[in-house]
Write a protein that holds these residues in place. Structure first.
Motif: not given
Length: 108
Positions: A96-103
């Motif tokens: 569920g880690y949805t923050g933009y920029g999981i890179v």
């Protein structure tokens, strides 16, 4: 690596200079002890799922830092060659880690 956004080294330097990136080294403790990016948190990929499911207080006690929030931007996983970084990225997204920029840190 297909299937994950990537950040280049110049982009990473910029994000770090602005204090807008959180680095997680998913290599083994032995590998990280031999050298890592300054400021990176070492959570071996084998421990990542349980770490990201911990209560914030337990995470803080174990890793001496605040647990990433689901919406955190620029949560950057890295390893030696990219395979474990990609695995970590996919695992975080699945939790569920949805923050933009999981890179994934792209090798250069």
């Amino acid at each position: 690596m297909a299937g994950a956004p990537a950040v280049s080294l110049p982009e990473l330097r910029s994000l770090l200079a602005l204090g807008r990136a959180r680095l997680i080294d998913v290599r083994s403790r032995e590998e990280a002890a031999a050298g890592t990016i300054p400021g990176a948190l070492n959570i071996p990929v084998s421990e990542l799922e349980s770490a990201l499911q911990m209560e914030p207080a337990a995470f803080q006690a174990l890793y001496s830092t605040q647990k990433p929030k689901l919406e955190d931007e620029n949560l950057i996983f890295f390893c030696q060659m990219g395979k474990r970084g990609l695995q970590a990225t996919q695992l975080a997204q699945g939790l569920g880690y949805t923050g933009y920029g999981i890179v994934l840190l792209a090798g250069e």
